[in-house]
Every structure is written in C-alpha cells, then in structure tokens.
Design a protein around this motif. Structure first.
Motif, PDB file in Angstrom:
ATOM      1  N   UNK A 184     -10.851  12.601  28.400  1.00 52.95           N
ATOM      2  CA  UNK A 184     -10.003  12.121  27.683  1.00 52.95           C
ATOM      3  C   UNK A 184      -8.453  11.478  27.557  1.00 52.95           C
ATOM      4  N   UNK A 185      -8.743  10.181  26.537  1.00 52.30           N
ATOM      5  CA  UNK A 185      -7.427   9.718  26.154  1.00 52.30           C
ATOM      6  C   UNK A 185      -6.779  10.090  25.323  1.00 52.30           C
ATOM      7  N   UNK A 186      -5.317   9.951  25.145  1.00 51.95           N
ATOM      8  CA  UNK A 186      -4.528  10.555  23.688  1.00 51.95           C
ATOM      9  C   UNK A 186      -3.804   9.170  23.755  1.00 51.95           C
ATOM     10  N   UNK A 187      -3.332   9.479  22.455  1.00 50.13           N
ATOM     11  CA  UNK A 187      -1.953   8.373  21.983  1.00 50.13           C
ATOM     12  C   UNK A 187      -1.159   9.173  20.569  1.00 50.13           C
ATOM     13  N   UNK A 188       0.013   8.889  21.193  1.00 49.37           N
ATOM     14  CA  UNK A 188       1.052   9.757  18.921  1.00 49.37           C
ATOM     15  C   UNK A 188       0.575   8.225  18.807  1.00 49.37           C
ATOM     16  N   UNK A 189       0.507   7.386  19.589  1.00 48.48           N
ATOM     17  CA  UNK A 189       0.729   5.721  18.368  1.00 48.48           C
ATOM     18  C   UNK A 189      -0.330   5.187  17.330  1.00 48.48           C
ATOM     19  N   UNK A 190      -0.694   6.183  16.630  1.00 47.37           N
ATOM     20  CA  UNK A 190      -1.512   6.296  15.548  1.00 47.37           C
ATOM     21  C   UNK A 190      -1.232   6.784  14.048  1.00 47.37           C
ATOM     22  N   UNK A 191      -1.682   5.982  13.387  1.00 44.93           N
ATOM     23  CA  UNK A 191      -1.025   6.061  12.032  1.00 44.93           C
ATOM     24  C   UNK A 191      -2.086   5.684  10.970  1.00 44.93           C
ATOM     25  N   UNK A 192      -2.312   6.515   9.659  1.00 41.96           N
ATOM     26  CA  UNK A 192      -2.920   6.632   9.415  1.00 41.96           C
ATOM     27  C   UNK A 192      -3.316   5.474   7.906  1.00 41.96           C
ATOM     28  N   UNK A 193      -3.396   4.508   7.942  1.00 43.95           N
ATOM     29  CA  UNK A 193      -4.811   3.687   6.885  1.00 43.95           C
ATOM     30  C   UNK A 193      -5.101   3.875   5.660  1.00 43.95           C
ATOM     31  N   UNK A 194      -5.904   2.746   5.008  1.00 44.62           N
ATOM     32  CA  UNK A 194      -7.100   2.788   4.069  1.00 44.62           C
ATOM     33  C   UNK A 194      -7.274   1.896   3.260  1.00 44.62           C
ATOM     34  N   UNK A 195      -7.911   1.284   3.301  1.00 43.99           N
ATOM     35  CA  UNK A 195      -8.426   0.132   2.357  1.00 43.99           C
ATOM     36  C   UNK A 195      -7.704  -0.054   0.764  1.00 43.99           C
ATOM     37  N   UNK A 196      -7.135   0.053   0.629  1.00 44.77           N
ATOM     38  CA  UNK A 196      -6.143  -0.054  -0.469  1.00 44.77           C
ATOM     39  C   UNK A 196      -6.345  -0.914  -1.716  1.00 44.77           C
ATOM     40  N   UNK A 197      -6.724  -0.751  -2.900  1.00 44.05           N
ATOM     41  CA  UNK A 197      -7.169  -1.428  -4.429  1.00 44.05           C
ATOM     42  C   UNK A 197      -6.038  -2.052  -5.007  1.00 44.05           C
ATOM     43  N   UNK A 198      -5.883  -3.799  -5.202  1.00 47.40           N
ATOM     44  CA  UNK A 198      -4.601  -3.988  -5.663  1.00 47.40           C
ATOM     45  C   UNK A 198      -5.072  -4.215  -7.152  1.00 47.40           C
ATOM     46  N   UNK A 199      -4.862  -3.550  -8.076  1.00 50.11           N
ATOM     47  CA  UNK A 199      -5.050  -3.535  -9.387  1.00 50.11           C
ATOM     48  C   UNK A 199      -4.612  -5.032  -9.958  1.00 50.11           C
ATOM     49  N   UNK A 200      -4.614  -5.361 -10.730  1.00 46.52           N
ATOM     50  CA  UNK A 200      -4.326  -7.053 -11.305  1.00 46.52           C
ATOM     51  C   UNK A 200      -5.550  -7.286 -12.448  1.00 46.52           C
ATOM     52  N   UNK A 201      -4.394  -7.897 -13.132  1.00 47.93           N
ATOM     53  CA  UNK A 201      -5.233  -8.609 -14.610  1.00 47.93           C
ATOM     54  C   UNK A 201      -6.669 -10.008 -14.314  1.00 47.93           C
ATOM     55  N   UNK A 202      -7.701  -9.654 -14.861  1.00 48.06           N
ATOM     56  CA  UNK A 202      -9.086 -10.649 -14.254  1.00 48.06           C
ATOM     57  C   UNK A 202      -8.685 -11.974 -15.875  1.00 48.06           C
ATOM     58  N   UNK A 203      -7.527 -11.875 -16.595  1.00 47.91           N
ATOM     59  CA  UNK A 203      -7.130 -12.411 -17.493  1.00 47.91           C
ATOM     60  C   UNK A 203      -5.483 -12.277 -17.415  1.00 47.91           C
ATOM     61  N   UNK A 204      -5.526 -13.713 -19.028  1.00 48.22           N
ATOM     62  CA  UNK A 204      -4.092 -13.934 -19.207  1.00 48.22           C
ATOM     63  C   UNK A 204      -3.900 -13.300 -20.219  1.00 48.22           C
ATOM     64  N   UNK A 205      -2.984 -12.122 -20.491  1.00 50.61           N
ATOM     65  CA  UNK A 205      -2.724 -11.333 -21.941  1.00 50.61           C
ATOM     66  C   UNK A 205      -0.883 -10.293 -21.855  1.00 50.61           C
TER      67      UNK A 205
END
Length: 389
Positions: free
Chosen positions: A61-82
C-alpha cells in the motif's frame, strides 16, 4: 576463651542476614534476567510484527493525505452579446441538465430572425426569376437567329440587285458609244447601279448587326445560365447561404436562453439583471459534484509500483473515517506541481537543495458512493492505493 551464648546468637543472626542478602541478590539477578529476557522478547515480537506489517501491508500500500477533490467545472458564459433579462438561480443552487439559468433580452435576436426569413424568401424569388429569365433569353436568342436569317436573305437579294444593275450599266455603256442609248437612260442605269451597291452594303451591315445581336443574346443567356446551371432553386448557393443565415439567426435566438450543461451546483455567480453579457465573459460556474474525482499528490518515491487500474480506498475530512470511498487510479499528471507552477523552481543555482517532488495521480470515485455522500471541490482526502494488485 569460650564464646558466650550471646555471641553465638549474634553470629547466627549475622549468618542468617548474609544468607538473606545473598538470596535477595540472587532474586534481583533473576528478576533482571527475566526483565531483559522479556524486553528482548518484546523487541523481537515488535520487530517481527513490524516486518510482517511491512511485508504484508505496508509494502503493498501507498498512502497520502495530500489529496483533494476536483471536478471538471463548466464556466457558464453567453454566446451572443445581449443584456441580461433574468437570472433564475443563486449560488449553492442545485440544478439539473437543461435547467434554465439565465434569460437574455431577445428583441434583437427576434428581429434578426425575421430579417433572415425575409432575405431567404427574396433570394428564393430571385433564383426562380433567374430560371424564368433563362427561358426569356432563350426566346431572344431564337428571335435574333431569325433576324440574322432575314438579314442573310436580304443580303442575297441586295447582291442580286447589285449584280443585275452592274450588268445593265455595262450594257448601256457599250451601246452609248453608237448612240443607241440616250444620256438620260445611261444616267438612270448608273444611278440604279449605285443604289444597288448602297443597298448591298446596307444589307451586309444588317447581316453583321444581326450576327452581333444574336451573339449578345447568346452571351447574356450563357451568363444567366451559369448562375443556375446544375442547381434547383432549393440547392442554389445563394439560397443555401440565405438558409444558413436563417439558421444562424434561429440559433442566436435560442442562445438567449442559457441552460445548465449537466447536473451540478451553481457557484461564483456574477450575472446581474441589466448587465450586458458578452461572449466569453463568465456569468457563473456549475460544478458537477456527481462526477467529482480526486487528485492525490504522492511522493515520487511512492509511485514505483503504482499503475492505472489499481484500486484505492479514500476517506474525507468532511465525513471522517466512518465513510470510506472506493476508487480506481485513472492516470498520472504530465508533470509535478512544481513544474507547472506560475513561477517554476529554478534549480540551476549554487544554493540548490533537493526536495522530494510530488506527482498528481487522478483517482475516479464510485458514483453511487458520491451520490450517498456528496463531496465538494477542494475538500481534503486521504488516499490509500493497493499496489499488490
């Protein structure tokens, strides 16, 4: 001198005291030996236990407590100017894929759609007009061909008249020497010959003009035919371009409604009603907590036997050791954290000190366990990889 009874008693007590002291010394020596024996046995048991743990557990076994939760987040932005008309979610709101997040002002988009529909209708009419024009130009080419045929016939007649007038003039000039033809008759013959020559030249010019008109009509028809050749009105390039513009206008209208790309939690909401949304400018972020993963930063010396596909057990600081997650090693980062730092370490100096580097290892989590105990991006985790498999 004989000893007294008292001295004999004292001697006996002394001998007994010496014997007791010797017995105590022997008992203490035996006790020390027992203690040393037990200590040595304890050390041996501890060493054996450590060796067994190292062989059967730690080495697998190899163990570490230097681990963090991540996720592929979505940046919400407009595709037109309005301008932003409505914001339907707040920070921390849970959303489903397809839920409406923001509505933009759609007046300009609707007008653009109506204009594109009108442009398509006009283009279709123009293309159908080109087909009708081709038929008219074909009739013109036929008419010009008929004009050329008539001019050719007139030229033949004018040439015949000119030849006849020339022959008649020569005959009269031959008779004029003997006085058989009057001067007036000779003048009339000369005028008739000149008129016939003029009519001949006029007929030749009419033939050339008719040919030029026919060529012009044919060229005009060919130029018109190039615009419609090999296509139907619905497949004409101008119609296709107008239809594409219409589809773009329709897409832009749909883009005035911004929806969630997947299930998640809203965070970092900056959109405000009245604000003008610009393409690429972040309005909020949606975090897909149900597809979170863990990036565990293992020391480089721990990764000798770590392979993709190995099983991992994890615990989070949020839930404690009572909740155990199970995951799988997906892969390794392309470089250490120091290598991709904003200011990378510069080791080519005289005061270099070796530092053990850490490499991020991506771990996928079981979806069912995530659904039962949701995690958030950035939370601390402890990861234990079973490298025996």
């Amino acid at each position: 001198m004989s000893s007294t009874p008292q001295s004999k008693i004292a001697l006996i007590h002394a001998e007994e005291a010496a014997a007791q002291e010797a017995a105590q010394d022997s008992a203490r020596a035996d006790k020390r030996k027992g203690l040393f024996l037990r200590f040595g046995l304890g050390v041996a048991v501890a060493a054996l236990a450590y060796g067994g743990y190292d062989y059967f557990v730690a080495s697998r076994h190899v163990e570490t407590d230097n681990a963090y939760v991540g996720a592929d987040v979505a940046q919400i932005s407009a595709q037109i100017s309005a301008p932003v008309q409505q914001v339907l979610v707040q920070d921390t709101a849970t959303v489903r894929a397809g839920d409406v997040l923001i509505r933009l002002e759609d007046t300009d988009a609707r007008l653009a759609l109506a204009r594109a529909q009108a442009d398509l209708a006009l283009t279709l009419r123009r293309v159908r007009g080109l087909s009708a024009t081709d038929m008219g130009l074909g009739a013109q080419v036929a008419a010009r061909a008929a004009d050329q045929a008539r001019a050719d016939a007139a030229l033949i007649a004018a040439r015949a008249d000119a030849d006849r007038a020339a022959i008649d003039l020569k005959r009269r000039e031959a008779l004029a020497a003997s006085g058989s033809v009057s001067g007036e008759e000779l003048s009339s013959a000369r005028n008739a010959a000149a008129t016939a020559q003029a009519n001949l030249r006029s007929a030749q010019a009419a033939v050339a003009l008719a040919a030029a008109n026919r060529d012009a009509a044919a060229g005009t028809r060919e130029a018109n035919r190039v615009l419609i050749d090999g296509t139907a009105p619905d497949t004409h390039p101008e119609v296709l371009a107008a239809r594409a513009a219409l589809e773009q206008a329709r897409v832009n209208l749909e883009r005035t409604v911004i929806r969630a790309p997947f299930d998640g939690v809203v965070t970092r909401r900056t959109a405000q009603v009245g604000q003008r949304a610009e393409p690429g400018k972040a309005l909020m972020v949606v975090v897909p907590v149900q597809t979170a993963y863990v990036d565990a930063n293992f020391k480089e010396v721990q990764l000798t036997k770590v392979r993709a596909g190995q099983k991992v057990t994890l615990t989070s600081d949020l839930y404690g050791s009572g909740v155990v997650y199970h995951g799988t090693v997906v892969g390794f980062s392309g470089g250490t954290g120091a290598a991709f730092a904003v200011v990378p370490a510069q080791n080519a100096t005289g005061n270099w000190i070796k530092v053990v580097q850490r490499l991020p290892v991506r771990i996928a989590l079981e979806p069912k366990e995530l659904a039962a105990h949701p995690l958030r991006v950035g939370l601390s985790m402890t990861a234990d990889i079973d490298i025996a498999r």
